[in-house]
Write a protein that holds these residues in place. Structure first.
Motif, short mmCIF file in Angstrom:
data_model
loop_
_atom_site.label_atom_id
_atom_site.label_comp_id
_atom_site.label_asym_id
_atom_site.label_seq_id
_atom_site.Cartn_x
_atom_site.Cartn_y
_atom_site.Cartn_z
N THR A 119 -1.51 4.82 10.57
CA THR A 119 -2.28 4.80 9.34
C THR A 119 -1.88 3.59 8.53
N GLN A 120 -2.81 3.09 7.73
CA GLN A 120 -2.45 1.99 6.86
C GLN A 120 -1.95 2.51 5.51
N GLY A 121 -1.91 3.84 5.38
CA GLY A 121 -1.27 4.44 4.21
C GLY A 121 -2.00 4.21 2.90
N ARG A 122 -3.28 3.84 2.94
CA ARG A 122 -4.03 3.64 1.70
C ARG A 122 -5.15 4.67 1.66
N GLU A 126 -7.33 4.55 5.31
CA GLU A 126 -6.20 4.80 6.19
C GLU A 126 -6.39 4.23 7.58
N SER A 187 -1.43 -5.14 8.33
CA SER A 187 -1.17 -4.18 7.27
C SER A 187 -2.46 -3.64 6.67
#
Ligand code: HEM
Ligand code: HEM
Lengths: 456, 312
Positions: A119-122, A126, A187
């Protein structure tokens, strides 16, 4: 509205494929929602199964409802009304079907990668880069199909639904690339506070430039059809369209009112969040005046009911949203379940119900067969309606408890026991929506395959 | 009138609007950012960076914000977030929900052993928690995650961590010198005035019932339901949670118990409860511990000062 030439529409395989896609992922997405909700009352249920834990299931739930259920459902209707309104055929059924297949593959890869922790964690962004690319390709294919259809139209005047459909897919393909920072594959993010500004610009555009315009397109098509009334005003639809694009795009920063972003950005977002009342009310006045005197017709038609309920929820989500953008209100509502309530009101009650209505309207037309069961569709309507209303009430109460307690110095931990019962209620109400989703899946599958009904 | 709405007008018109808005609300702030590091900013170590990856991969961000507001009371409330705190975050993990607590100043709030027990299963240290367990990550990942959590707050966190490490050594040495020494050592570190104060309120069934509830909600994962310090968190905590039964006959006043619960014992896993428990609740749970586990309570004995206006 278009002149009915009586020209036969072919069996619309593309729209069928997108309807099936939507119905399938609706069922799976709500299942994931139930799992996520389950963790919040019993965090040790299915404990220590990494790929099934809350922090991975939650983005799966959200991505599935956005890109698995609502968007394909609304597109299914667009694949029908764009050619119909242009008095032509869809540019390519084959392309549409391949597009739907690729769409499903994309979503499936998205689910697998998210559950594996890629996941890109956003939030709302994601999905990792390869899946992002697939999504962009999917939208590009939709654009090609719709634009080519419009170019081959025999009706010179473009009806408002087509404006919304075209703008939605073109703008989403663009903001999706921007918001996911696709020029930085590793990222998929900018650095620092700038990243948050871009993320919420994009995140809000998912609701404002994808779900909302596609939903309005469906409403503008289905409501005049079901009521057999002409659209109240074409000038209003023009104002609403450009107004929506100008205002909605400015307001992403209202997600960041309480963090250190430049003050002038916050001011713009607050002012325009309130100004959202204009395009929304313009649309609603237009639609509700079209319905005037024909509420009975709406209620006799399950598709009409779904879409009409969607417009009413659109009213509520807008009033609520504009209020939430006021700093004094957001002191209480931010960071807690009030926002989750708003999210379900918007994505499920407004866009989701509109998508379901759109599908029920087009299903008999695209498949050439009558709906398998009106009773089941009606049942689903009530389940989803009561479920959405219930979610809104329960989550708003939880949000008020949390927000006011925190504002008065209670710690998060101390408030947990007070809200547990509402989490239980959410699961209970969730069962209504879950059953609605599976009933809908069954009904739609039976309409298209194994349909005993006579050819329409 | 809708004749002007050609496909070209729609597509290029809306793209033009989008471009203009993007320029104003995204590009402009991007090019005009002044990202001076804030006074607490420092770079993360490689270990902390790997912990941050685990944090993002497991969706901690859906429950935890990392940004303190002026209206907050929780821990870190003194340090309002500044743009300069985030200058090396890619992506930034501000978070949009507080199902859990804000973590932006979490570093040094607890020692490492508290975090490890908490990650193994949050209910071990926080009985009412709804945070999922992370035992399945494996000890190595839990350790990098802990390193990251302990870095939150950057230079401020480093200062707090230094304090944790300093006192960790001392509590461990005291513990290793045997129970008698440990208890004396702990009591000696309670300021003089507090040591002579008995619990000012009489023991009542209602007070004990309240104490029992508080104990269940806050203490039992470490000190265990029978007060012997063998709660489920015990294997991960060193020095281990205190066994209350050994306090008997060692002149542990209500004031000592109150002070330790209120202030916590920095270095050990014993947290402070001053933010979560009001005064009466601390007296109640203290008396519950004294009555049930130590089997010796000084409640309502002299010196008492002016009588409380309400006496049962
Ligand atoms: C039309 C006027 C609207 C306004 C002014 C508005 C305003 C807001 C505001 C201020 C927030 C941020 C809340 C916070 O974090 O404190 C928010 C969140 C949200 N809105 Fe809206 N909203 C509107 C319509 C919609 C619609 C139509 C949808 C769905 C189609 C929607 C979906 C969402 C979602 C999903 C979130 C949650 C974002 C998150 O995960 O934090 N909103 N809205
Ligand atoms: C069985 C029914 C459902 C259940 C039990 C459910 C449950 C949940 C849960 C537990 C969350 C996470 C909230 C949190 O972090 O505290 C969530 C988030 C969300 N759900 Fe659902 N959900 C259901 C159906 C749906 C449907 C049908 C939609 C849309 C069509 C939807 C849209 C969303 C959105 C947009 C969010 C993100 C909210 C935010 O970020 O603020 N959900 N849901």
């Amino acid at each position: 509205m278009e002149i009915d030439t009586g020209m036969e529409q072919e069996i619309n395989k593309a729209a069928i494929a997108f309807s099936l896609t939507s119905a399938l992922w609706f069922a799976l997405a709500t299942s994931m929602g139930m799992v996520a909700a389950g963790y919040l009352i019993a965090p040790d249920f299915m404990a220590n199964i990494g790929w099934l834990q809350f922090g991975r299931i939650r983005p799966i739930h959200v991505n599935l409802v956005l890109f698995g259920f609502v968007t394909p459902g609304l597109l299914a209707a667009a694949f029908y009304y764009v050619p119909k309104l242009g008095r032509t055929q869809l540019f390519s059924q084959k392309l549409g079907v391949y597009n739907a297949i690729l769409w499903n593959i994309t979503i499936a890869i998205g689910v697998v990668t998210l559950s594996a922790g890629y996941t890109q964690g956003r939030e709302y962004a994601e999905l990792i880069w390869p899946v992002d690319m697939l999504i962009v390709i999917n939208f590009a294919l939709v654009i090609v199909n719709l634009v080519m259809t419009v170019r081959s139209r025999k009706e010179p005047i473009l009806y408002v639904s087509i404006w919304y459909a075209l703008a939605a897919v073109v703008l989403t393909a663009t903001t999706y690339c921007l918001g996911n920072v696709i020029w930085k594959p590793s990222s998929g993010a900018l650095v620092g506070i700038q990243d948050a500004i871009l993320l919420w610009f994009y995140g809000h555009n998912i609701f404002g430039l994808l779900l909302t315009p596609l939903s309005l397109g469906v409403a503008y098509y289905v409501i005049p059809k079901v009521t057999r009334n002409p659209l109240y005003s074409h000038s209003l639809s023009l104002v609403g369209f450009w107004g929506l694009l100008v205002v909605y795009t400015h307001i992403g920063t209202h997600h960041l009112l309480q963090v250190p972003v430049p003050t002038w950005l916050k001011v713009i977002s607050i002012v325009d969040s309130v100004a959202m009342v204009i395009p929304v009310m313009v649309f609603l006045i237009n639609i509700w005046y079209t319905v005037k005197g024909k509420v009975g017709e709406i209620h006799a038609d399950v598709a009409g009911k779904f879409v009409f309920a969607g417009t009413i929820f659109y009213f509520f989500v807008n009033i609520q949203g504009s209020m939430m953008a006021l700093p004094q209100v957001q002191r209480v509502t931010h960071f807690n379940n009030w926002v989750v309530g708003h999210a379900h009101l918007g994505v499920l009650a407004f866009a989701g119900m509109t998508a379901l209505g759109g599908m029920y309207y087009v299903l008999p037309k695209i498949s050439g067969k009558p709906l398998y069961s009106h009773f089941l569709a009606d049942l689903q309507y009530w389940l989803v309606l009561i479920g959405s209303g219930g979610f809104t009430v329960v989550l708003t109460i939880v949000g008020l408890i949390q927000g006011n307690a925190w504002l008065n110095g209670e710690t998060v931990y101390r408030v947990l026991p007070a809200i547990q019962i509402y989490y239980v209620l959410r699961v209970a109400i969730g069962f209504l929506i879950l059953s609605g989703a599976y009933i809908g899946l069954y009904n739609i599958v039976r309409t298209i395959f194994f349909n005993p009904g006579a050819k329409a | 009138m809708s004749q002007e709405m050609t496909p070209k007008a729609i597509i290029f018109g809306s793209l033009l609007i989008l471009a203009a808005v993007t320029f104003v609300v995204v590009l402009w702030p991007y090019t005009h950012r002044h990202t001076a590091p804030s006074e607490i900013y420092r770079q993360r170590t490689a270990l902390e960076e790997s912990g941050r990856k685990i944090y993002l991969a497991n969706g901690c961000v859906y429950c935890h914000s990392q940004s303190i507001r002026t209206i907050d009371w929780g821990h870190g409330a003194e340090r309002i977030a500044q743009a300069g705190d985030y200058i090396s975050d890619e992506p930034v993990a501000l978070g949009s929900a507080r199902t859990g607590v804000d973590l932006s100043q979490e570093g040094g709030e607890h020692p490492d052993d508290w975090h490890i027990a908490h990650f193994i299963n949050p209910r071990y240290t926080r009985p009412n928690s709804i945070m999922p367990p992370f035992e399945w990550l494996g000890m190595e990942n839990i350790k990098s995650l802990t390193a990251y959590i302990q870095s939150l707050g950057m230079k401020g966190a480093d200062k707090r961590m230094q304090r944790q490490r300093h006192w960790k050594e001392q509590v461990a040495t005291a513990y290793e010198a045997g129970p008698a020494h440990n208890i004396r050592w702990l009591a000696e570190h309670v300021p003089e005035g507090w040591r002579n104060i008995p619990n000012p309120y009489p023991t009542t069934p209602a007070g004990l019932a309240r104490g029992h509830k508080i104990y269940q909600d806050f203490c039992l994962g470490c000190h265990s339901p029978i007060g012997d310090g063998m709660g489920p968190a015990q294997p991960w905590i060193y020095p281990p949670p205190l066994n209350f039964t050994i306090l008997k006959g060692r002149e542990i006043s209500g004031g000592i118990i109150y002070y330790q619960i209120m202030n916590g014992i920095t270095g050990s896993a014993m947290p402070y409860f001053k933010k979560e428990l009001e005064s009466e609740k601390i007296w109640d749970v203290g008396n519950y511990v004294a009555e049930y586990f130590i089997n010796q309570s000084d409640a309502n004995t002299e010196p008492k000062g002016i009588d409380a206006s309400y006496e049962p």
